[in-house]
Design a protein around this motif. Structure first.
Motif, PDB file in Angstrom:
ATOM      1  N   GLY A 101       0.997  -1.194  -0.102  1.00  0.00           N
ATOM      2  CA  GLY A 101       0.096  -0.085   0.077  1.00  0.00           C
ATOM      3  C   GLY A 101       0.485   1.364  -0.187  1.00  0.00           C
ATOM      4  O   GLY A 101       0.093   2.227  -0.312  1.00  0.00           O
ATOM      5  N   ARG A 102       1.993   1.219   0.527  1.00  0.00           N
ATOM      6  CA  ARG A 102       3.137   2.445   0.459  1.00  0.00           C
ATOM      7  C   ARG A 102       4.307   2.148  -0.165  1.00  0.00           C
ATOM      8  O   ARG A 102       4.904   3.204  -0.463  1.00  0.00           O
ATOM      9  CB  ARG A 102       3.379   2.774   1.837  1.00  0.00           C
ATOM     10  CG  ARG A 102       1.823   3.013   2.798  1.00  0.00           C
ATOM     11  CD  ARG A 102       1.247   4.250   2.490  1.00  0.00           C
ATOM     12  NE  ARG A 102       0.221   4.763   2.969  1.00  0.00           N
ATOM     13  CZ  ARG A 102      -1.030   4.289   2.867  1.00  0.00           C
ATOM     14  NH1 ARG A 102      -1.020   3.625   1.521  1.00  0.00           N
ATOM     15  NH2 ARG A 102      -1.883   4.575   3.573  1.00  0.00           N
ATOM     16  N   PHE A 103       4.682   0.818  -0.513  1.00  0.00           N
ATOM     17  CA  PHE A 103       5.738   0.601  -1.114  1.00  0.00           C
ATOM     18  C   PHE A 103       5.505  -0.075  -2.691  1.00  0.00           C
ATOM     19  O   PHE A 103       4.836  -1.075  -2.599  1.00  0.00           O
ATOM     20  CB  PHE A 103       6.821  -0.238  -0.338  1.00  0.00           C
ATOM     21  CG  PHE A 103       6.757   0.204   1.249  1.00  0.00           C
ATOM     22  CD1 PHE A 103       7.094   1.615   1.390  1.00  0.00           C
ATOM     23  CD2 PHE A 103       6.901  -0.590   2.143  1.00  0.00           C
ATOM     24  CE1 PHE A 103       7.296   2.105   2.737  1.00  0.00           C
ATOM     25  CE2 PHE A 103       6.966  -0.209   3.351  1.00  0.00           C
ATOM     26  CZ  PHE A 103       7.102   1.212   3.790  1.00  0.00           C
ATOM     27  N   PHE A 104       6.376   0.308  -3.458  1.00  0.00           N
ATOM     28  CA  PHE A 104       6.045  -0.070  -4.881  1.00  0.00           C
ATOM     29  C   PHE A 104       7.310  -1.044  -5.057  1.00  0.00           C
ATOM     30  O   PHE A 104       8.499  -0.729  -5.441  1.00  0.00           O
ATOM     31  CB  PHE A 104       6.229   1.249  -5.940  1.00  0.00           C
ATOM     32  CG  PHE A 104       5.990   0.991  -7.400  1.00  0.00           C
ATOM     33  CD1 PHE A 104       4.483   0.662  -7.636  1.00  0.00           C
ATOM     34  CD2 PHE A 104       6.956   0.553  -8.400  1.00  0.00           C
ATOM     35  CE1 PHE A 104       4.180   0.430  -8.812  1.00  0.00           C
ATOM     36  CE2 PHE A 104       6.563   0.526  -9.673  1.00  0.00           C
ATOM     37  CZ  PHE A 104       5.001   0.279 -10.071  1.00  0.00           C
ATOM     38  N   HIS A 105       7.041  -2.229  -5.598  1.00  0.00           N
ATOM     39  CA  HIS A 105       7.650  -3.483  -5.905  1.00  0.00           C
ATOM     40  C   HIS A 105       9.087  -3.618  -4.900  1.00  0.00           C
ATOM     41  O   HIS A 105       9.950  -3.831  -5.681  1.00  0.00           O
ATOM     42  CB  HIS A 105       8.082  -3.193  -7.494  1.00  0.00           C
ATOM     43  CG  HIS A 105       7.070  -3.191  -8.530  1.00  0.00           C
ATOM     44  ND1 HIS A 105       7.224  -3.127  -9.840  1.00  0.00           N
ATOM     45  CD2 HIS A 105       5.580  -3.264  -8.325  1.00  0.00           C
ATOM     46  CE1 HIS A 105       6.044  -3.248 -10.511  1.00  0.00           C
ATOM     47  NE2 HIS A 105       5.001  -3.363  -9.824  1.00  0.00           N
ATOM     48  N   THR A 106       8.823  -3.463  -3.759  1.00  0.00           N
ATOM     49  CA  THR A 106       9.679  -3.424  -2.941  1.00  0.00           C
ATOM     50  C   THR A 106       9.775  -4.740  -2.236  1.00  0.00           C
ATOM     51  O   THR A 106       8.720  -5.306  -1.567  1.00  0.00           O
ATOM     52  CB  THR A 106       9.669  -2.065  -1.813  1.00  0.00           C
ATOM     53  OG1 THR A 106       9.793  -1.066  -2.478  1.00  0.00           O
ATOM     54  CG2 THR A 106      10.777  -2.481  -0.877  1.00  0.00           C
ATOM     55  N   ARG A 107      10.787  -5.541  -2.379  1.00  0.00           N
ATOM     56  CA  ARG A 107      10.880  -7.087  -2.013  1.00  0.00           C
ATOM     57  C   ARG A 107      12.252  -7.215  -1.183  1.00  0.00           C
ATOM     58  O   ARG A 107      13.234  -6.571  -1.305  1.00  0.00           O
ATOM     59  CB  ARG A 107      11.049  -7.712  -3.160  1.00  0.00           C
ATOM     60  CG  ARG A 107       9.476  -7.655  -4.100  1.00  0.00           C
ATOM     61  CD  ARG A 107       9.873  -8.031  -5.253  1.00  0.00           C
ATOM     62  NE  ARG A 107       9.639  -9.659  -5.510  1.00  0.00           N
ATOM     63  CZ  ARG A 107      10.210 -10.325  -6.411  1.00  0.00           C
ATOM     64  NH1 ARG A 107      11.104  -9.949  -7.263  1.00  0.00           N
ATOM     65  NH2 ARG A 107       9.930 -11.698  -6.463  1.00  0.00           N
ATOM     66  N   SER A 108      12.056  -8.316  -0.060  1.00  0.00           N
ATOM     67  CA  SER A 108      13.229  -8.781   0.411  1.00  0.00           C
ATOM     68  C   SER A 108      13.385 -10.253   0.553  1.00  0.00           C
ATOM     69  O   SER A 108      12.420 -11.078   0.380  1.00  0.00           O
ATOM     70  CB  SER A 108      12.897  -8.398   1.836  1.00  0.00           C
ATOM     71  OG  SER A 108      13.150  -6.884   2.046  1.00  0.00           O
ATOM     72  N   ARG A 109      14.457 -10.704   0.539  1.00  0.00           N
ATOM     73  CA  ARG A 109      15.000 -12.118   0.741  1.00  0.00           C
ATOM     74  C   ARG A 109      14.975 -12.471   1.957  1.00  0.00           C
ATOM     75  O   ARG A 109      15.969 -11.934   2.701  1.00  0.00           O
ATOM     76  CB  ARG A 109      16.206 -12.160   0.027  1.00  0.00           C
ATOM     77  CG  ARG A 109      16.542 -13.786  -0.089  1.00  0.00           C
ATOM     78  CD  ARG A 109      17.839 -14.263  -0.891  1.00  0.00           C
ATOM     79  NE  ARG A 109      18.349 -15.538  -0.857  1.00  0.00           N
ATOM     80  CZ  ARG A 109      19.661 -15.880  -1.274  1.00  0.00           C
ATOM     81  NH1 ARG A 109      20.629 -15.084  -1.430  1.00  0.00           N
ATOM     82  NH2 ARG A 109      19.929 -17.218  -1.036  1.00  0.00           N
ATOM     83  N   TYR A 110      14.303 -13.008   2.436  1.00  0.00           N
ATOM     84  CA  TYR A 110      14.126 -13.657   3.838  1.00  0.00           C
ATOM     85  C   TYR A 110      14.818 -15.211   3.939  1.00  0.00           C
ATOM     86  O   TYR A 110      14.387 -16.029   3.425  1.00  0.00           O
ATOM     87  CB  TYR A 110      12.862 -13.779   4.192  1.00  0.00           C
ATOM     88  CG  TYR A 110      12.336 -12.305   4.669  1.00  0.00           C
ATOM     89  CD1 TYR A 110      12.500 -11.953   5.848  1.00  0.00           C
ATOM     90  CD2 TYR A 110      11.389 -11.533   3.812  1.00  0.00           C
ATOM     91  CE1 TYR A 110      12.079 -10.575   6.126  1.00  0.00           C
ATOM     92  CE2 TYR A 110      11.203 -10.173   3.784  1.00  0.00           C
ATOM     93  CZ  TYR A 110      10.976  -9.963   5.153  1.00  0.00           C
ATOM     94  OH  TYR A 110      10.936  -8.467   5.531  1.00  0.00           O
TER      95      TYR A 110
END
Length: 501
Positions: A434-443
């Motif tokens: 809802g606030r971050f665009f195409h923002t991803r992290s490797r967990y």
């Protein structure tokens, strides 16, 4: 409210462990559910096919209802609600970077993130929503039953009401499994918190379009699917109560010590089950952990204060984004959203787009046969209390190209170059859409061998899982990345973690 006579045992409440037992059993037996995961995947794929949202990047001049207010330059909504993008000035004399400016989202409202639970055939199921969010790179992900800001559920936008909201606004009518205010990303939000709440009901629940009942075990199993279970679901899932099975019966929970003593070659599921039980102990006592953590907070000398967005140093604004001078960290940009599946059908808004994929990891190790997690005290400028417990590693590696060498986190190489047989969990998951665009992290969860000696730096501690589970029931202890990893760790009680009794 009537109650039993004083002195009567009937007036007292007692620890409620049945819910924790049912939750744990469901994760262990993920295939026990009213429908299989194959049926769910077919339903989800069909829903995505019908979801016809269109999201496009736009210049700031095409924002509707938003403006850069003069003379401060803050990006605000005309209603004064929702959120604004302002500036933040940070000073941390003891840090590798002693001071900096940045844009930050200021959203003082407390939203509701709620999961509704109901038993079917004796198995707890969660009512989850297939939800489009403009920042999701794959458009639709699984969100909680309710995921709404105060502006949304009070209908500032003039749209449709939020389904199922009454279960959480009148939660006292039902069984409350968890209810706690939790922080969000302190690097991008200023003092943002949401109410994370899990409510179990016995009422009949109408199943609306776009919603689906998944068992607790199925929901945890889906964490291994990239970009499926959204960030808001993961933070609420971290608050589920868990318990460890007893040797007198897999799900007896009768007060006997949990799970057998360690055996050579046992699965991570077994040592994780043991780590859920305080009676097996931990490397550090609860009092020692509180002393270490409180001391870190009390000794922190940094400060962060809001400033005008137009005055931030080291950032520049173009027609369609606000970017750092070196092209790193993140951008503030804008999107136009057309959809038929949300409370309103069209809107525009600012979003943050990270430059690079994040990495968040737990190092874990069996200490005395009990699984421990290496956590650190981490400061982020937007935290309400300056410091929260963070993963062993939490960073965006690309950012260190412009930062001092000492800013790089310890153990990053340990995580990124771990041998494959040491990696217990490894999935790319999306941050809040809802606030971050195409923002991803490797967990990642990486296990160190028991014989490996690893000294704890001053800002790191080995904690048993039951200690993390206790802390997450309170506000501002575990940051949102640590809560996601705790949820992923719980998933290893299931088939992915092996036999746990």
């Amino acid at each position: 409210m009537p109650h039993a006579l004083p002195g009567s045992a009937d007036v007292l409440t007692r620890p409620e462990i049945r819910s924790a037992a049912r939750i744990t059993r469901s994760v262990y037996e993920a295939d026990r559910a009213v429908a299989s995961l194959e049926v769910f995947h077919a339903w989800f794929a069909a829903y995505v096919e019908t979801e016809s949202s269109e999201i496009r990047r736009i210049p700031f001049t095409e924002l509707k209802g938003w403006r850069f207010e003069e003379p401060h330059g803050n990006l605000v909504h005309e209603s004064g609600k929702f959120f604004s993008v302002q500036g933040l000035r940070v000073r941390n004399a003891s840090g590798a970077v002693p001071e900096w400016d940045q844009p930050i989202i200021h959203q003082p409202e407390i939203g509701v993130l709620g999961i509704l639970v109901k038993e079917f055939d004796g198995i707890p199921h969660c009512l989850m929503q297939a939800k489009m969010e403009p920042g999701n790179h794959n458009r639709v992900q699984l969100s909680p039953t309710v995921q709404a800001t105060r502006s949304n559920y009070t209908q500032v936008h003039g749209g449709r009401p939020v389904p199922y909201l009454d279960f959480f606004r009148n939660a006292s009518r039902h069984r409350i499994l968890a209810d706690v205010l939790q922080s969000e990303q302190g690097s991008w939000f200023y003092r943002k918190r949401n109410r994370n709440i899990i409510v179990e009901t016995r009422d009949d629940v109408e199943l609306l379009d776009g919603f689906y009942w998944l068992s607790v075990g199925q929901l945890h199993a889906l964490l291994s699917s990239p970009d499926l279970v959204n960030m808001d679901s993961r933070t609420v899932m971290a608050c589920f109560p868990f318990a460890s099975p007893s040797p007198s019966g897999r799900w007896a929970f009768d007060g006997a010590p949990a799970a057998r003593r360690p055996a050579k070659g046992e699965s991570i599921g077994s040592t994780l089950a043991r780590s859920l039980d305080p009676r097996y102990g931990a490397l550090h006592s609860a009092g020692s952990v509180r002393n270490w953590f409180t001391g870190a907070r009390a000794g922190f000398t940094g400060e962060a204060r809001l400033v005008d967005l137009g005055s931030v140093r080291g950032w520049q604004r173009s027609d369609d984004r606000i970017s750092h001078d070196h092209g790193v960290f993140f951008d503030v940009m804008a999107v136009d959203v057309q959809t038929g599946s949300r409370e309103v059908s069209n809107w525009t808004q600012p979003v943050i787009e990270a430059r690079g994929q994040g990495v968040a990891a737990f190092l874990v190790q069996r200490i005395g046969g009990v699984l421990h997690v290496l956590v650190r005290v981490g400061s982020e400028p937007g935290f309400m209390d300056a410091i929260e417990l963070a993963p062993t590693v939490q960073c965006t590696p690309e950012n260190y190209a412009v930062l001092p060498a000492e800013a790089a986190p310890p153990f990053l190489d340990e995580v990124l170059h771990a041998p494959p047989d040491a990696v217990r969990f490894d999935t790319v998951l999306s941050e809040e859409g809802g606030r971050f665009f195409h923002t991803r992290s490797r967990y990642l969860i990486v296990e160190l061998p028991p014989e490996r000696e690893l000294a704890e730096p001053d800002d790191f501690r080995w904690l048993a899982v039951h200690q993390l589970s206790s802390l997450v029931q309170h506000s501002n202890y575990l940051n949102i990345q640590a809560r996601t990893l705790l949820t992923c760790l719980h998933s290893l009680l299931g088939p992915a973690g092996g036999e746990c009794t």
